[in-house]
Each structure stands twice: as C-alpha cells, then as structure tokens.
Write an enzyme that holds these catalytic residues in place. Structure first.
Site, PDB file in Angstrom:
ATOM      1  N   ASP A 187       0.909  -1.283  -0.145  1.00 23.90           N
ATOM      2  CA  ASP A 187      -0.062   0.032  -0.191  1.00 23.90           C
ATOM      3  C   ASP A 187       0.966   1.151   0.055  1.00 23.90           C
ATOM      4  O   ASP A 187       1.664   1.304   0.959  1.00 23.90           O
ATOM      5  CB  ASP A 187      -0.914   0.001   1.228  1.00 23.90           C
ATOM      6  N   HIS A 202     -11.714  -1.975   3.106  1.00 29.64           N
ATOM      7  CA  HIS A 202     -11.702  -1.793   4.624  1.00 29.64           C
ATOM      8  C   HIS A 202     -12.294  -0.264   4.871  1.00 29.64           C
ATOM      9  O   HIS A 202     -12.397  -0.010   5.937  1.00 29.64           O
ATOM     10  CB  HIS A 202     -10.102  -1.619   5.050  1.00 29.64           C
ATOM     11  N   ASP A 203     -12.556   0.593   3.965  1.00 26.01           N
ATOM     12  CA  ASP A 203     -13.538   1.809   4.104  1.00 26.01           C
ATOM     13  C   ASP A 203     -14.826   1.710   3.868  1.00 26.01           C
ATOM     14  O   ASP A 203     -15.587   2.648   4.306  1.00 26.01           O
ATOM     15  CB  ASP A 203     -12.766   2.805   3.039  1.00 26.01           C
ATOM     16  N   ASP A 232      -3.030   4.791  -2.593  1.00 25.36           N
ATOM     17  CA  ASP A 232      -4.187   5.187  -1.793  1.00 25.36           C
ATOM     18  C   ASP A 232      -4.560   6.708  -2.122  1.00 25.36           C
ATOM     19  O   ASP A 232      -3.743   7.553  -2.620  1.00 25.36           O
ATOM     20  CB  ASP A 232      -3.576   5.154  -0.428  1.00 25.36           C
ATOM     21  N   GLU A 243       4.033   8.528 -14.550  1.00 28.44           N
ATOM     22  CA  GLU A 243       5.275   8.707 -14.186  1.00 28.44           C
ATOM     23  C   GLU A 243       5.769   7.374 -13.240  1.00 28.44           C
ATOM     24  O   GLU A 243       6.758   6.871 -13.669  1.00 28.44           O
ATOM     25  CB  GLU A 243       5.458   9.833 -13.305  1.00 28.44           C
TER      26      GLU A 243
END
Length: 582
Positions: free
Chosen positions: A121, A363-364, A225, A276
């Site tokens: 993550d 998880h959110d 994230d 990028e």
C-alpha cells in the site's frame, strides 16, 4: 503447387499460429484473484491484540489454499497511528507495532516459496506531521520548504482566517495553523496528515525513490491510496486558492459534503503522475527482469476520469484503476437491470486492450454481507469471480464476515471520532475492520491476548473459518470452487455477455470458441424464478450441468438442466456449464 508457394503458405501458417498464441497470452495479473489484508485485523502473532507481519506470514498457506495470486497489505510503515498507518512518518521503515524489516523480508521469502505475490500500500497524498520532511518544511528548511501546501491565510478586519472554505474528509477545515511556521498547511484528511505539494519536482522524485526502495525489496507492485486527492488547483498569481462552490447535500459547514470538490480532487495533472510511476516500475523491470510489476490505484472519481488512469495513446498508466461501480452505485434494492448496466458501463468504457477489474468490498466500506444481506454473500462471490479480468476480495468476505456493531466508547476510527457522538455509526469504518474469524477459540483465533484492538464478532463461534472448512456448501468452500473454475480456458480467456433476464435475475455468459460455455445466474430477490436462457443469449447448447451451487439450491453439482427452463429459488445463485463444447 510449387515448392515456393508451399513454403510461403507454411510460413504464413506459422505466423498465424504464432499470432493466435500471442493473443491468448496474458500477464500474471490479468486474471488474478487479489486479496486485501488489513494487517491490524488479520493475525496477531505476539498477543498484543494487533495483527502483524509475522501473523500474515503464518497464514500465507491459507491464501494459497483459497487460490489467491497476490495480496495487498494495508500500511504497516512507521506511523503515529492517527489514521492507523495511513499517516506515515517514515516511508521506508516498518512500524514496531507490526514487526521489523527482518520480519518483512521473511514475509517476502515465504511468499515467494508459496507463490503468493505481495503488493504494498503506497500512500502518496500526505505524510504524518511527524515525518522528518514536514518537520523541516515547518522550519522553512530550503530543501523542504515547499514539500507541502502552505498559506499565510486571509486577513479580514485585522483577523487572520483560513485561506478558503475547503473541507477535510474527516470534517472541519482542511487548513490547520502551524504556530512555528506561522502559516496554515493543507490536510485533506486528518490534521496530522499534511498534503504533499506534487507541483514540486523534488517531492515527485522522493516518491519515485520510495517506489524503487520497495521494488528492490522484491514486491510485485503497489496499491496507490487516494490518488484523486494528489493535486489541488494551482494557486493564482498572488498565491491564493479559490473557494469551492456550495453543495445542497447538507447545511453543516464542517461536513465534507458541504462544498462541491472541484478544486481539491480530480485535477488534470493527477493521471500524469500515475504515468510517471508506471515508468518507474517498467524501468525497474527492464533493469532487473522478472514479471511485470503493477499499479492498482484508488480513485472514487466519475468513470470517465477513472478510465484516464489506464493510460493514453502515448503513455501507460495503472494496470488496475479500481472499479468501485458496485460499491458506489449498487444498493440493497437494486434490480438485475441496475447490476447489468453498471457492469456493462465499465466494459464498454474501458479502453481497448485493457483489463477489467471487479471490487465489491474494502476496509473503508461496510462489508458486502451487511450491505446486501448475508444470504447474498455467495451470490456476490460468484459474480466477482466469473466476470472477465481480475478480482479483489477484502479479507473475510470469502467466509461471509459481516459488520460488527461498535459502541461509541469502543470507536477508534478518526473519521468517526473527529466529530460528535450523534451519527458516529454512519461515519465509522470500524465495523468492517474487526479481527478475522479464524476459529471458535479465544478471540476467534486472531490473538492470544486479553484484548483486541477492536472487538471480535459476537457470532465468531458459529461463523469462522475452521467450522466452514467442514461444511461442503459453506461460503469458504463455494469460494474455493469458484477459484478452481477461474483456471478454465473459458473463464480465463472467454468473451462475456452480462444481461438481465428480468428485474430479478442477472446472467453472466462466458464463452470461448470450441470450448465450454459457462453461465452464472443470480436470483436477486425473494420470488421463485423460471427462466429460458435462450430468450437473451444466442447459440446456446440445449443442455447444461450445475458446477457451483449454494445451500439454497435443491439441485446438486453435476445435475443436468435444459437451457430452456432453469428454476431459481429466492436469492439462489448458480454457475452452469455446457455439457458440450460450442
């Protein structure tokens, strides 16, 4: 025919065969089952009530058992834990709560032995305010002065005010005064999570170096994230930022929905940043060999913007821009037409040559079994694992875990705590983050400690992995059957048609020339449905057999059924396979 023409035809045949074979070759991730692990809640190895890296290592064989190709781990890096690891103070150091760098290296070693890839993550939008970079930026260190977004504020009638009306996701102003620097800094999340200034090339290179550090540790990619927050609108000539327009969603000025976020998310530069990073990963592969390293990006943007993250005509982007259509726009009462429209919208808008992905939980968000009812859990796993492309499963969804009610006193999620008790349940993400239910032992087998960081489900003695292993049609065993099916040629390489037979029944047809046809059927609601598959699909063989059934089915695996008459019980879902190749 002359030997010259014979040779020419032979060469042409070889070319055609080669092209056909190359067209069928897929990268490892394109049909992979990904699994999200929230480390705090997965497995505690030392009895402190918090999951850790050794705990993950101890369960790699379980991931292999359920057919997982790669797992992405929510953050375990050095952090004050204001947002449980999403406030990082050191991007290349393991937090002692989760273990050591040696523990991580052991995890990497064991994961390669098990054949389960590790995805890290990556949290680029912000750091912790305890990060050395922010401390130096607050001190006006020339190297770090512009690493973050700073503003002196507005002077109105002799009073200093915040720069504008921007609101934090976690409530309240997105600006926080820093006494040392005598300026405000921007934080789109917690006040201890200052936002980076990605218009500073030094920041971008620092992020590139973080990617390179972990690539050198052997990881197989990154989940990025909150990427859509990375850029804000550029300041005007005086260095000021405009107010965002009012929304009509709420009259609470501290609520994130109070303003329409046109200047703080989805800025045009953001996909270019992902391009990028893709270059960094591709260059690493070129220099070091091995399989393709991947980017999975989190963006809750309109679908047209999400598609930009795949790349454009001149640059590659993320292999997997997360598809949150079924999280954002699917509801408990959504009918089959709604399901079909959401799925087909993604497939139709996805750029040619790209790979679809399907996500139904994380998880959110509230767990799938809580959003749609536990009796639909198998239905969603069937859908997730028989659609084309790759899938992402949040830990616990394979055993049908549901949300756990958490009292206000037990609540730890800053998104809920950063406000008043009233309405905290709506804001809290804790119910979906409770410990994994491994067994009927103490603390559901998650920890040997006296307490766990969040309470375990009160139903863990009945609903746990150990018990489900012994039940033939448990959520776990149905999930494992579906994973085995994903190795079939048709489900790996076949075409997909997704249609509603009526408001109640959704059908997914997977077909491949000269191979078996598979059809997933979902009866979403509470009435018995009798359907004729030929009403919506062409070129179907007359006979199918059941290859995956649930405990709602009266049919057994291997039973035959005519394509002209399939009976589905309330909330039943099945997978059918043709008895002949088509």
């Amino acid at each position: 025919m002359s030997s010259k023409w014979t040779l020419a035809l032979a060469v042409l045949l070889v070319i055609c065969v080669t092209i056909h074979v190359e067209a069928k070759t897929k990268a490892w991730w394109e049909t992979a089952s990904f699994y999200q692990i929230y480390p705090r809640s997965f497995k505690d190895s030392d009895g402190d009530g918090v999951g850790d890296l050794k705990g993950v290592t101890s369960k790699l064989s379980y991931l292999k058992e359920i057919g997982i190709a790669a797992t992405w781990l929510s953050p375990f890096l050095k952090s004050p834990m204001a947002d449980f690891g999403y406030d990082i103070s050191n991007f290349t150091e393991v937090d002692p709560l989760f273990g050591t760098m040696e523990d991580f290296e052991e995890l990497m070693k064991k994961s390669k032995e098990q054949g389960v890839r590790i995805i890290l993550d990556f949290v680029p939008n912000h750091s912790s305010d305890e990060c050395e970079w922010f401390v130096k930026s607050a001190q006006n260190d020339p190297e770090y002065k512009d690493y973050y977004i700073w503003h002196p504020g507005r002077i109105v009638n002799g009073t200093r005010l915040v720069p504008n009306n921007w609101v934090s996701v976690f409530r309240g102003s997105a600006w926080e005064w820093h006494e040392g620097r005598q300026e405000y800094y921007l934080h789109q999340f917690h006040k201890k999570q200052p936002d980076f200034n990605f218009r500073n090339p030094k920041v971008r290179e620092a992020m590139n170096n973080i990617l390179r550090f972990w690539l050198n540790k052997g990881i197989d990619g990154f989940r990025v994230d909150a990427i859509y927050h990375a850029f804000e609108i550029a300041p005007d000539a005086e260095g000021n930022y405009p107010d965002e327009p009012r929304n009509d969603w709420t009259n609470d000025p501290d609520d994130y929905g109070y303003v329409h976020h046109i200047y703080t998310v989805d800025q045009p530069e953001t996909p270019l940043l992902v391009y990028e990073w893709r270059q960094v990963l591709d260059q690493f592969q070129k220099d070091h060999g091995g399989d393709e390293r991947i980017l999975m990006v989190e963006t809750w943007s309109p679908i047209e913007i999400v598609m930009e993250y795949y790349g454009n005509s001149t640059a590659e982007g993320a292999q997997i821009p997360f598809n949150f259509q079924m999280i954002s726009y699917l509801y408990n009462d959504s009918d089959a037409y709604h399901y079909a429209n959401l799925i087909n919208e993604w497939l139709s808008k996805m750029p040619a040559g790209r790979t679809a992905n399907w996500v139904v939980g994380n998880h959110d968000k509230n767990r799938v079994g809580s959003r749609f009812g536990p009796e639909r859990m198998d239905m969603f796993n069937m859908l997730l694992l028989t659609l084309p492309g790759c899938s992402v499963t949040y830990n616990g969804e394979e055993i049908g875990m549901t949300d756990v009610w958490i009292s206000w006193q037990e609540t730890v999620d800053p998104q809920a705590c950063n406000g008043v008790e009233e309405g905290y349940e709506y804001r809290s993400r804790d119910p979906a983050r409770t410990p994994f239910q491994w067994s009927d032992e103490l603390n559901a087998g998650f920890s040997t400690g006296n307490e766990t960081w969040l309470p375990v489900s009160p139903d863990y003695k009945r609903d746990n992995l150990k018990r489900q292993r012994g039940i033939s049609l448990s959520h776990l065993n149905i999930f494992k059957q579906l994973q085995l099916l994903r190795a079939e040629n048709t489900l790996r390489d076949g075409e997909a048609e997704v249609k509603a037979l009526n408001a109640d029944v959704l059908a997914v047809k997977r077909s491949l020339y000269n191979d078996f046809t598979y059809i997933t059927l979902m009866n979403i609601f509470d009435s018995v449905q009798t359907v004729n598959l030929n009403d919506i699909f062409s070129n179907l063989p007359i006979e199918f057999q059941y290859v995956v059934v649930t405990d709602k089915s009266i049919r057994r695996k291997g039973d035959k059924v005519s394509s002209t008459k399939v009976i589905l019980l309330p909330k039943e879902a099945v997978v059918l396979k043709s008895t002949i190749k088509v």
